[in-house]
Scaffold this motif. Structure first.
Motif, PDB file in Angstrom:
ATOM      1  N   GLN A 114      50.039  60.940  51.969  1.00  6.32           N
ATOM      2  CA  GLN A 114      49.538  60.692  50.621  1.00  6.32           C
ATOM      3  C   GLN A 114      48.903  59.313  50.531  1.00  6.32           C
ATOM      4  OE1 GLN A 114      52.829  59.920  47.611  1.00  6.32           O
ATOM      5  NE2 GLN A 114      53.978  61.009  49.212  1.00  6.32           N
ATOM      6  N   VAL A 115      48.314  59.062  49.370  1.00  8.53           N
ATOM      7  CA  VAL A 115      47.595  57.809  49.135  1.00  8.53           C
ATOM      8  C   VAL A 115      48.254  57.065  47.986  1.00  8.53           C
ATOM      9  CG1 VAL A 115      45.367  56.739  48.642  1.00  8.53           C
ATOM     10  CG2 VAL A 115      45.448  58.928  49.840  1.00  8.53           C
ATOM     11  N   SER A 116      48.506  55.782  48.173  1.00 12.25           N
ATOM     12  CA  SER A 116      48.949  54.907  47.091  1.00 12.25           C
ATOM     13  C   SER A 116      47.810  53.948  46.787  1.00 12.25           C
ATOM     14  CB  SER A 116      50.196  54.131  47.493  1.00 12.25           C
ATOM     15  OG  SER A 116      51.281  55.011  47.694  1.00 12.25           O
ATOM     16  N   ILE A 117      47.448  53.864  45.523  1.00 13.53           N
ATOM     17  CA  ILE A 117      46.238  53.138  45.133  1.00 13.53           C
ATOM     18  C   ILE A 117      46.540  52.130  44.033  1.00 13.53           C
ATOM     19  CG2 ILE A 117      43.898  53.354  44.202  1.00 13.53           C
ATOM     20  CD1 ILE A 117      43.837  56.197  45.269  1.00 13.53           C
ATOM     21  N   VAL A 118      45.965  50.974  44.145  1.00 15.48           N
ATOM     22  CA  VAL A 118      45.999  49.980  43.079  1.00 15.48           C
ATOM     23  C   VAL A 118      44.576  49.519  42.799  1.00 15.48           C
ATOM     24  CG1 VAL A 118      46.622  47.602  42.501  1.00 15.48           C
ATOM     25  CG2 VAL A 118      48.342  49.143  43.388  1.00 15.48           C
ATOM     26  N   ASN A 119      44.194  49.583  41.544  1.00 15.47           N
ATOM     27  CA  ASN A 119      42.911  49.038  41.101  1.00 15.47           C
ATOM     28  C   ASN A 119      43.156  47.614  40.657  1.00 15.47           C
ATOM     29  OD1 ASN A 119      40.485  48.352  39.988  1.00 15.47           O
ATOM     30  ND2 ASN A 119      40.329  50.138  38.640  1.00 15.47           N
ATOM     31  N   GLY A 120      42.841  46.679  41.518  1.00 17.07           N
ATOM     32  CA  GLY A 120      43.098  45.274  41.219  1.00 17.07           C
ATOM     33  C   GLY A 120      42.278  44.735  40.073  1.00 17.07           C
ATOM     34  N   LEU A 121      41.273  45.481  39.634  1.00 13.45           N
ATOM     35  CA  LEU A 121      40.466  45.023  38.502  1.00 13.45           C
ATOM     36  C   LEU A 121      41.213  45.190  37.186  1.00 13.45           C
ATOM     37  CD1 LEU A 121      36.963  46.449  39.481  1.00 13.45           C
ATOM     38  CD2 LEU A 121      37.856  44.145  39.862  1.00 13.45           C
ATOM     39  N   ILE A 122      42.156  46.149  37.156  1.00 18.35           N
ATOM     40  CA  ILE A 122      42.928  46.352  35.923  1.00 18.35           C
ATOM     41  C   ILE A 122      44.430  46.251  36.195  1.00 18.35           C
ATOM     42  CG2 ILE A 122      41.189  47.825  34.883  1.00 18.35           C
ATOM     43  CD1 ILE A 122      42.815  50.244  35.692  1.00 18.35           C
ATOM     44  N   THR A 123      44.747  45.971  37.551  1.00 18.35           N
ATOM     45  CA  THR A 123      46.136  45.807  37.982  1.00 18.35           C
ATOM     46  C   THR A 123      47.034  46.933  37.515  1.00 18.35           C
ATOM     47  OG1 THR A 123      46.743  44.435  36.068  1.00 18.35           O
ATOM     48  CG2 THR A 123      45.905  43.286  38.013  1.00 18.35           C
ATOM     49  N   LYS A 124      46.509  48.155  37.626  1.00 22.29           N
ATOM     50  CA  LYS A 124      47.298  49.324  37.256  1.00 22.29           C
ATOM     51  C   LYS A 124      47.458  50.203  38.486  1.00 22.29           C
ATOM     52  CE  LYS A 124      47.431  53.360  34.212  1.00 22.29           C
ATOM     53  NZ  LYS A 124      46.765  54.096  33.133  1.00 22.29           N
ATOM     54  N   GLU A 125      48.684  50.547  38.795  1.00 27.12           N
ATOM     55  CA  GLU A 125      48.970  51.316  39.997  1.00 27.12           C
ATOM     56  C   GLU A 125      48.879  52.811  39.713  1.00 27.12           C
ATOM     57  OE1 GLU A 125      52.556  51.941  43.238  1.00 27.12           O
ATOM     58  OE2 GLU A 125      52.500  50.165  41.981  1.00 27.12           O
TER      59      GLU A 125
END
Length: 415
Positions: free
Chosen positions: A402-413
């Motif tokens: 699986q993939v774990s993703i964090v969008n550092g632009l909105i710091t939401k996991e």
């Protein structure tokens, strides 16, 4: 080895026979001695710009030659004298510099014999056909061009016979291909024009023009030689750099290049997705099969990852079965979609391996961690890599594949 030496000496003795059975030196003594000195000096000067073919222990020279003009001026005996003086000058110079090959003494006889034989043949052709070619425009130059081509082909045939003598396995097709080797007709033209001018100047005793032509040729050849050396050095540097930055097993970039590229990317302010990918249960693959099979799986994984990337992206092998991706010029949604596509692509594909004499299909999965952000002073790309690595470990802990993703632009996991 004995056959080779006998062959080389037979060429030399044939040249001796041709030289002393032909007419005497055609030029008068003063002109001949002057020509010997000028041609010897510039031939020696040109020596380091010449091209060599090395086959086993045999060192053979070929390239632009000014022997045609000299033999037309002085005859076969005159050329034999020039070649002998020049070749042994080179031999003793290389011995003095301690750069001579072990068999260079006999190779010297080979070169003398080859150049005298080939140029004597075209000399007799020139004597026979010269008057016929004079009857149409540029006939003199056309004849010289044809003679240069013939001389090259004869030289190639003599070399092929040498290869056969030393035990090389040369088929008929390979021999023909070598004789008619890929030499530009421009090169033939250059040799023909240069020798044609030298012969005309020799006939008229225009020594200043002869020396000027030699100097011009030297400058031009030195320029091309320097450029070719520069290109060769650059190619070698590029090849060395490619080897230093390429992972031997997979052919993708290695950890060293990853560190270098991350340092460069740190100077930008682009949006980028840093991905760490790791094969699941890889130790079980090695234990169940062997390390050779494990290597095949790693290679397959690298090829699968690479197949999804664009030319702007980077793929690095950052560990044993771990890879790092730098995904560029996409927004967050496109980057996340791409990683999910890669995840499905890995899961659906299998790698074909051979184990215990049988072909086997191995299915495997991988875990991914994606950290997407805009490069800035507060978060270096190295820190983003650590974040992506932690996200990959999170994928492992949550069941793998699986993939774990964090969008550092909105710091939401997002998981």
């Amino acid at each position: 080895m004995l056959k080779t030496r006998l062959y080389e000496l037979s060429l030399f003795l044939t040249a001796v026979a041709i030289a002393f059975s032909s007419s005497e030196i055609l030029a008068d003594n003063t002109s001949f001695i002057t020509a010997i000195i000028v041609f010897w000096f510039f031939s020696t000067l040109y020596f380091r710009l010449r091209v060599f073919y090395k086959n086993g222990n045999t060192n053979i020279e070929y390239g632009i030659s000014y022997d045609l003009s000299f033999i037309l001026f002085a005859g076969p005996l005159g050329l034999f004298i020039l070649e002998t003086i020049y070749r042994f000058t080179v031999y003793f110079y290389r011995k003095w510099k301690k750069i001579a090959d072990p068999n260079e003494f006999f190779d010297t006889f080979y070169n003398i014999g080859t150049f005298v034989i080939t140029n004597s043949f075209v000399y007799f052709l020139f004597q026979h056909f010269h008057s016929s070619f004079q009857s149409f425009p540029f006939g003199y130059w056309v004849l010289l061009f044809i003679l240069v081509c013939i001389s090259s082909y004869i030289s190639g045939a003599i070399m092929v016979l040498l290869f056969v003598t030393i035990g090389e396995s040369v088929s008929f097709k390979e021999g023909i291909d070598f004789i008619f080797k890929d030499i530009s007709f421009l090169d033939y033209g250059k040799v023909a024009i240069t020798n044609g001018l030298l012969f005309l100047f020799l006939q008229e005793g225009k020594w200043e023009m002869i020396i000027s032509l030699f100097i011009l040729n030297y400058i031009v050849n030195l320029s091309f030689y320097s450029k070719s050396q520069s290109i060769q050095n650059k190619l070698e540097r590029d090849q060395f750099e490619q080897m230093a930055y390429t992972d031997f097993l997979t052919g993708v970039f290695n950890r060293t290049f990853m560190d270098k590229k991350m340092e460069e990317l740190n100077q930008t302010s682009e949006k980028i997705g840093i991905v760490v990918a790791d094969i699941d249960k890889f130790k079980r693959i090695n234990d169940s099969y062997n390390h050779a099979v494990g290597d095949k799986v790693i290679q397959h994984f690298a090829a699968t990852l690479k197949s999804f990337l664009s030319e702007d992206d980077y793929l690095f092998r950052s560990g044993g079965e771990e890879f790092t991706l730098c995904l560029r010029k996409r927004d967050f949604s496109e980057t996340a979609d791409l990683i999910n596509s890669i995840l499905r692509g890995v899961e659906k594909n299998s790698v074909e391996v051979e184990y215990n004499g049988e072909k086997t299909s191995i299915f495997y999965t991988a875990s991914f961690g994606l950290y997407f952000y805009k490069i800035n002073e507060l978060t270096s790309i190295e820190k983003a890599y650590i974040q992506a690595d932690e996200l990959m470990l999170q994928s492992k802990q949550c069941g793998k594949n699986q993939v774990s993703i964090v969008n550092g632009l909105i710091t939401k996991e997002l998981v």
